[in-house]
Design a protein around this motif. Structure first.
Motif, mmCIF file in Angstrom:
data_model
loop_
_atom_site.group_PDB
_atom_site.id
_atom_site.type_symbol
_atom_site.label_atom_id
_atom_site.label_comp_id
_atom_site.label_asym_id
_atom_site.label_seq_id
_atom_site.Cartn_x
_atom_site.Cartn_y
_atom_site.Cartn_z
ATOM 1 N N THR A 21 0.818 -1.273 -0.068
ATOM 2 C CA THR A 21 0.092 0.081 0.206
ATOM 3 C C THR A 21 0.876 1.406 -0.105
ATOM 4 O OG1 THR A 21 0.055 0.051 2.447
ATOM 5 C CG2 THR A 21 -1.634 -1.096 1.415
ATOM 6 N N ALA A 22 0.102 2.340 -0.280
ATOM 7 C CA ALA A 22 1.045 3.648 -0.345
ATOM 8 C C ALA A 22 1.756 3.992 1.108
ATOM 9 C CB ALA A 22 0.046 4.559 -0.931
ATOM 10 N N GLU A 23 0.993 3.303 2.214
ATOM 11 C CA GLU A 23 1.334 3.890 3.446
ATOM 12 C C GLU A 23 2.524 2.778 3.643
ATOM 13 O OE1 GLU A 23 2.045 2.990 7.272
ATOM 14 O OE2 GLU A 23 0.900 1.138 6.362
ATOM 15 N N GLN A 24 2.718 1.730 3.263
ATOM 16 C CA GLN A 24 3.701 0.799 3.675
ATOM 17 C C GLN A 24 4.792 1.314 2.930
ATOM 18 O OE1 GLN A 24 1.574 -2.966 2.240
ATOM 19 N NE2 GLN A 24 1.191 -3.673 4.395
ATOM 20 N N ARG A 25 4.607 1.713 1.768
ATOM 21 C CA ARG A 25 6.003 2.191 0.837
ATOM 22 C C ARG A 25 6.601 3.271 1.719
ATOM 23 N NH1 ARG A 25 2.550 0.729 -3.883
ATOM 24 N NH2 ARG A 25 1.975 2.823 -4.213
ATOM 25 N N ALA A 26 5.511 4.262 1.890
ATOM 26 C CA ALA A 26 6.091 5.394 2.479
ATOM 27 C C ALA A 26 6.819 5.147 3.708
ATOM 28 C CB ALA A 26 4.950 6.723 2.849
ATOM 29 N N ARG A 27 6.316 4.246 4.602
ATOM 30 C CA ARG A 27 6.827 3.887 5.844
ATOM 31 C C ARG A 27 8.070 3.066 5.891
ATOM 32 N NH1 ARG A 27 4.926 -0.619 8.949
ATOM 33 N NH2 ARG A 27 3.007 -0.726 7.763
#
Lengths: 430, 360
Positions: free
Chosen positions: B97-103
Motif C-alpha cells: 500500500t502507499a502507506e507501507q511504501r512510505a513507511r
C-alpha cells in the motif's frame, strides 16, 4: 543484440518452408551424392531471398548483414539442412566481393547455386603460459623470435596473412588473423622439415613481418575439422572443402583466392558433409575476409541444431511411457533437458552479439558457447531417446553427426578459447 | 556510459573503503556494512531504480544495471541490505500500500532498518507451500507462531518478512507478513555457516503480535505475492550481471599473474559465461516476455557460473587457495548459490514443466 520483428518474420517464413520439406530424406540423398532434392530446396530458399541475403545489391543480393545471416542459419540448423550453405550464403560472397569474378559468380549464388571454399590454416595462437620472463603485461607483448631457418614444425604453420592487405567485407572487422603479425614460437608437433620448393609459384609467399621469413602455406578447409598437412616433405597440401562436386570450388592461399581443382574425397563423421581436397588453379585476386562471418553462421547453425534436437527430445519424452507414465515426468529426465535449454538460451545472445560486432573476441566466444551447447543437446537428446536415438533411421542421428563435425570445425573450441583469451589479455596497444 | 553510471563511478572511486570491511555476518562487520549503506544512501546510490520519494533516482532498469556494473567493478562492499531491497522492496513497490511504501522503503534505502527473509522452515524447504508457522487472527492484527530457519541476515537484522499459514488450503491459505525481530515472543538463534560466521539463523515465534498494516496484499494471497518475489530473487534483481563481469575480470587478473595452461579454457569459459549473462539480460530488457519461469533459467545459469568461476580461481591459486581470503570466502559463498533462492533442482523442474511443457 536482439532479433527484430523483421528477423522473426524471416525466420518464420523459412521455418514454414522447411517444415513442409522432408529434410531427413533430402539429407540421406545428399550424403549419397544425389543432389536433386537439395538443389530444389535451394531454389525455393532463393525465392525467399535467403541465398542472396549477404550478397551486395549490385550483384542482385539483398545486401543484408551478419545478423540476418545468423537468423537464417539458426533456422537452417533447426531443420538440419545439409550442404555448403555457410560457404555459399556468407563466406564466398565476402571472399570474392571485390574481385572481377564476383560479377559472374554471385548472381548465380543469389539464384540458388552453390559455392564452396577452403580457407587458410588458422594461425597458431600464443603458447600458454608464456615462459617465465616472456610475459609482459605492459607495453608490446613479446614473443620469442621465430627463427625461420629452424622452422621444423611441419604442421599448423600460420598462413602469414597480412591483414592490412585484405579488403574487408565492409563490417569494419578487425583482422581475423591478427595474431600472425608477430613471429611466435609454435609448439612443435611434427618434426618433419618443410621444404618450400613445391609451393605454387602464383601464390604469394606469406610473410611474418616479424621474422622476415616466408613460411609454407598450410590449408584448412572452411569446414574440415582437421589440420591439413600430410607431413610429406615437399608436399603442399590441399585444403578440404565440403561438396566441391556440386559447388563452385575456391581456395584461399595466404591472401589470394584461387579457383579450386577438385581432388579426392575425405570421409567426415557426418556423411552429409562430403569433403573434397582442393588444389589451386587460376589466381583470382586478393581474398576478402569471410572467416569471422563464416564462424558466426556456423555458430548460429549449431544453435539451431541444438534446438532441433531439444524439440525432438521433448516430444519423445512426452510420448514414451514407462512404469505407467511418460518418462518426461521423471525429474532426472526433466533436469537434463532443462540444462540443455539453459545452455542454448545463453549461447544465443553471444551468437547475435558476434553477428553484430564481428570482433574476433565475440565471434570466438559465440563459437565456443554454441558448440558446447549444441553438443550437450546432442548428448542429452541421445540419452533420453535411449537406443532409438542411436539408430540411423531415427531423425536424431543426422543432427547429432552434424554437430559432431561442426563442433571442432572452423577452428576448434580450444583454438577459439585461445583467441578469446588473446584478445582479452593482450595489451591494448596490440 | 549513462550520466548516472558515470556519477556512480566517480563517487565509488572516492568512497570505496581501501581496506575490506570485516565480514558482514559478525556484529562488527554488520555495523560497518550498515555504516557503508548509510553513506551509499546519502549519495542516493542505494536504490537508484526506486522512485525519488523513497530514496531512489527513478532510474531505468538499464541505468540500474550500469550502476551495478560500476558498483562491483569498483570492488565495493557486499550489500547488507541486499535481500530487503531486492526481495521485499520490489514486492512492496508492486503489492504494497502507499502507506507501507512510505513507511518502509525510505528506512530500508537508508539501512535504518535492515531486513531478513524468513521463508524456509524445517519441513518446508524446496516445498515452500508446506509452511506450518501460523498466523492467527486477533484484535487489530495477527499472532505468529512456529519456526523459521535458514533466515539470511536474521542474526543481526532489525525486521523480517515471510509466509505464514492462515488457512488450510495449501497455496491459498498463506499470508505474507512483516514482523519485528525484537518483538516480544521472537527468539533468534544464529546458525554458524561453514564460513564460520552466522550468515543465517533460526527464528522461533511464540504468539508474536503483528498489526494489520504489516500484511502485504490480501490475507491468503501470500503465495502468489511470494512467487513474484521469488521470481525476482532467482532472476535479475538479486544478482545483476555486473557482479559476475567484475568477478570474471578479477579471474583474468589472476590469470595474468599466474597463467596455467591447463586452466586456460576454464578461465575463458568464465569470461564467456559472464558476458552471456550480461547480454542475455540486455536482450531480456527488449523482450516483452513476462518474467517468471524465465527467472529459473537465470538462476541456474548465474549460480553455476559463479561456482565454476570461483573453482577456477582456486585452481589457479593452487596451494595458495586455502590462504587467499577474498577468493576463498567468495568461493564458499558461491557454493551456496545452487541452493538458496530455490534449489537448482526446483529451478530445473520449473524450466522443464513451464518452459519445455513436460508433464507435471
Amino acid at each position: 543484440m536482439t532479433p527484430t520483428d523483421e528477423h522473426r518474420q524471416l525466420a518464420a517464413s523459412l521455418h514454414d518452408l522447411l517444415s513442409d520439406t522432408d529434410t531427413a530424406a533430402l539429407t540421406r540423398d545428399w550424403a549419397a551424392g544425389e543432389h536433386a532434392a537439395g538443389l530444389a530446396l535451394l531454389a525455393r530458399l532463393a525465392d525467399l531471398g535467403a541465398c542472396g541475403l549477404a550478397v551486395p545489391t549490385r550483384f542482385g543480393g539483398l545486401g543484408a548483414g551478419a545478423v540476418e545471416l545468423a537468423v537464417v542459419f539458426e533456422t537452417l540448423g533447426r531443420h538440419a539442412v545439409p550442404g555448403p550453405l555457410v560457404e555459399s550464403f556468407a563466406v564466398v560472397p565476402a571472399v570474392v566481393a571485390a574481385l572481377p569474378v564476383a560479377a559472374g559468380l554471385l548472381p548465380r549464388l543469389v539464384a540458388g547455386e552453390l559455392a564452396t571454399v577452403a580457407l587458410p590454416a588458422l594461425p597458431v595462437l600464443p603458447p600458454w603460459p608464456p615462459a617465465p620472463g616472456d610475459h609482459v603485461t605492459d607495453g608490446p607483448r613479446q614473443f620469442p623470435a621465430l627463427d625461420g631457418a629452424a622452422v621444423d614444425n611441419g604442421e599448423q604453420l600460420a598462413a602469414g596473412t597480412d591483414s592490412r592487405a585484405l579488403p574487408g567485407p565492409g563490417h569494419g572487422d578487425p583482422p581475423v588473423f591478427q595474431s600472425t603479425d608477430q613471429g611466435r614460437q609454435f609448439p612443435a608437433t611434427n618434426k618433419t622439415p618443410v621444404d618450400n620448393r613445391e609451393r605454387p609459384t602464383m601464390a604469394p609467399i606469406p610473410q611474418f613481418p616479424g621474422s622476415g621469413r616466408g613460411d609454407p602455406p598450410v590449408f584448412q578447409s572452411s569446414g574440415g575439422h582437421r589440420q591439413f598437412s600430410s607431413g610429406r616433405p615437399g608436399a603442399v597440401d590441399a585444403g578440404l572443402a565440403p561438396d566441391a562436386d556440386v559447388a563452385t570450388p575456391l581456395l584461399v592461399i595466404g591472401s589470394t583466392v584461387y579457383t579450386g581443382l577438385v581432388g579426392e574425397r575425405s570421409e567426415s563423421v557426418d556423411p552429409a558433409r562430403r569433403l573434397f581436397a582442393l588444389t589451386p588453379g587460376e589466381a583470382l585476386g586478393p581474398a576478402g575476409d569471410g572467416f569471422g562471418l563464416g564462424v558466426v553462421c556456423v555458430a548460429a547453425r549449431l544453435l539451431g541444431l541444438g534446438h532441433g534436437m531439444l524439440d525432438l527430445a521433448c516430444a519423445h519424452v512426452r510420448a514414451r511411457r514407462q512404469f505407467g507414465r511418460p518418462v518426461g515426468e521423471f525429474q532426472a529426465v526433466k533436469h537434463q533437458l532443462a540444462d540443455v535449454l539453459v545452455a542454448l538460451e545463453f549461447a544465443r545472445p553471444l551468437v547475435f552479439e558476434a553477428a553484430r560486432t564481428l570482433a574476433a573476441r565475440d565471434v570466438s566466444a559465440a563459437k565456443v558457447a554454441a558448440a558446447d551447447a549444441a553438443y550437450l543437446a546432442a548428448r542429452t537428446a541421445l540419452q533420453v531417446h535411449g537406443a532409438l536415438g542411436y539408430t540411423q533411421e531415427y531423425d536424431l542421428a543426422r543432427r547429432l553427426l552434424a554437430v559432431r563435425a561442426l563442433r571442432e570445425a572452423w577452428g576448434t573450441r580450444s583454438w577459439h578459447r585461445a583467441r578469446v583469451l588473446d584478445a582479452l589479455t593482450a595489451p591494448a596497444s596490440r | 556510459m549513462t550520466g548516472l553510471a558515470a556519477l556512480a563511478r566517480t563517487w565509488l572511486a572516492a568512497n570505496v573503503p581501501a581496506q575490506p570491511l570485516p565480514p558482514m555476518d559478525t556484529e562488527a562487520g554488520f555495523a560497518a556494512h550498515r555504516a557503508w549503506e548509510h553513506r551509499l544512501a546519502e549519495a542516493r546510490l542505494s536504490t537508484v531504480s526506486w522512485p525519488a520519494a523513497y530514496g531512489g533516482r527513478d532510474a531505468s532498469v538499464r541505468e540500474w544495471l550500469a550502476v551495478e556494473q560500476e558498483y562491483w567493478a569498483a570492488g565495493a562492499p557486499a550489500r547488507v541490505s541486499g535481500n530487503g531491497i531486492a526481495l521485499l522492496g520490489s514486492t512492496l513497490l508492486t503489492h504494497g500500500t502507499a502507506e507501507q511504501r512510505a513507511r518502509i522503503l525510505p528506512a530500508m534505502s537508508r539501512a535504518d532498518e535492515i531486513w531478513a527473509q524468513a521463508w524456509s522452515e524445517p519441513e518446508a524447504g524446496s516445498d515452500l507451500a508446506a509452511v506450518r508457522a501460523t498466523a492467527t487472527r486477533t484484535d487489530g492484527g495477527w499472532l505468529l507462531s512456529g519456526q523459521k530457519t535458514w533466515s539470511s541476515r536474521a542474526a543481526f537484522a532489525d525486521r523480517a518478512f515471510g509466509l505464514f499459514r492462515s488457512g488450510a488450503r495449501r497455496h491459498h491459505g498463506l499470508t505474507y507478513l512483516m514482523f519485528d525481530l525484537r518483538a516480544p515472543g521472537v527468539t533468534v538463534r544464529p546458525i554458524t555457516q561453514l564460513t564460520g560466521t552466522p550468515g543465517f539463523a533460526e527464528i522461533f515465534l511464540d504468539d508474536v503480535f503483528v498489526p494489520d498494516r504489516d500484511v502485504i496484499g490480501e490475507p491468503g494471497d501470500g503465495w502468489r505475492i511470494a512467487m513474484s518475489t521469488a521470481g525476482r530473487e532467482r532472476g535479475l534483481t538479486l544478482r545483476a550481471p555486473g557482479r559476475f563481469l567484475a568477478a570474471a575480470d578479477r579471474l583474468l587478473d589472476l590469470w595474468r599473474a599466474r597463467p596455467d595452461p591447463a586452466l586456460r579454457d576454464d578461465v575463458v569459459d568464465a569470461w564467456i559465461g559472464a558476458r552471456a549473462y550480461h547480454l542475455h539480460t540486455l536482450a531480456g530488457l527488449d523482450s516483452d516476455a513476462a518474467p517468471g519461469a524465465e527467472a529459473s533459467l537465470t538462476k541456474v545459469f548465474w549460480s553455476e557460473l559463479d561456482l565454476t568461476l570461483h573453482e577456477t580461481a582456486l585452481s589457479l591459486l593452487g596451494a595458495d587457495a586455502e590462504l587467499d581470503a577474498p577468493w576463498r570466502d567468495a568461493h564458499l559463498f558461491a557454493l551456496a548459490g545452487p541452493i538458496y533462492a530455490g534449489t537448482n533442482e526446483i529451478q530445473r523442474t520449473v524450466i522443464a514443466e513451464r518452459l519445455l511443457g513436460l508433464p507435471r
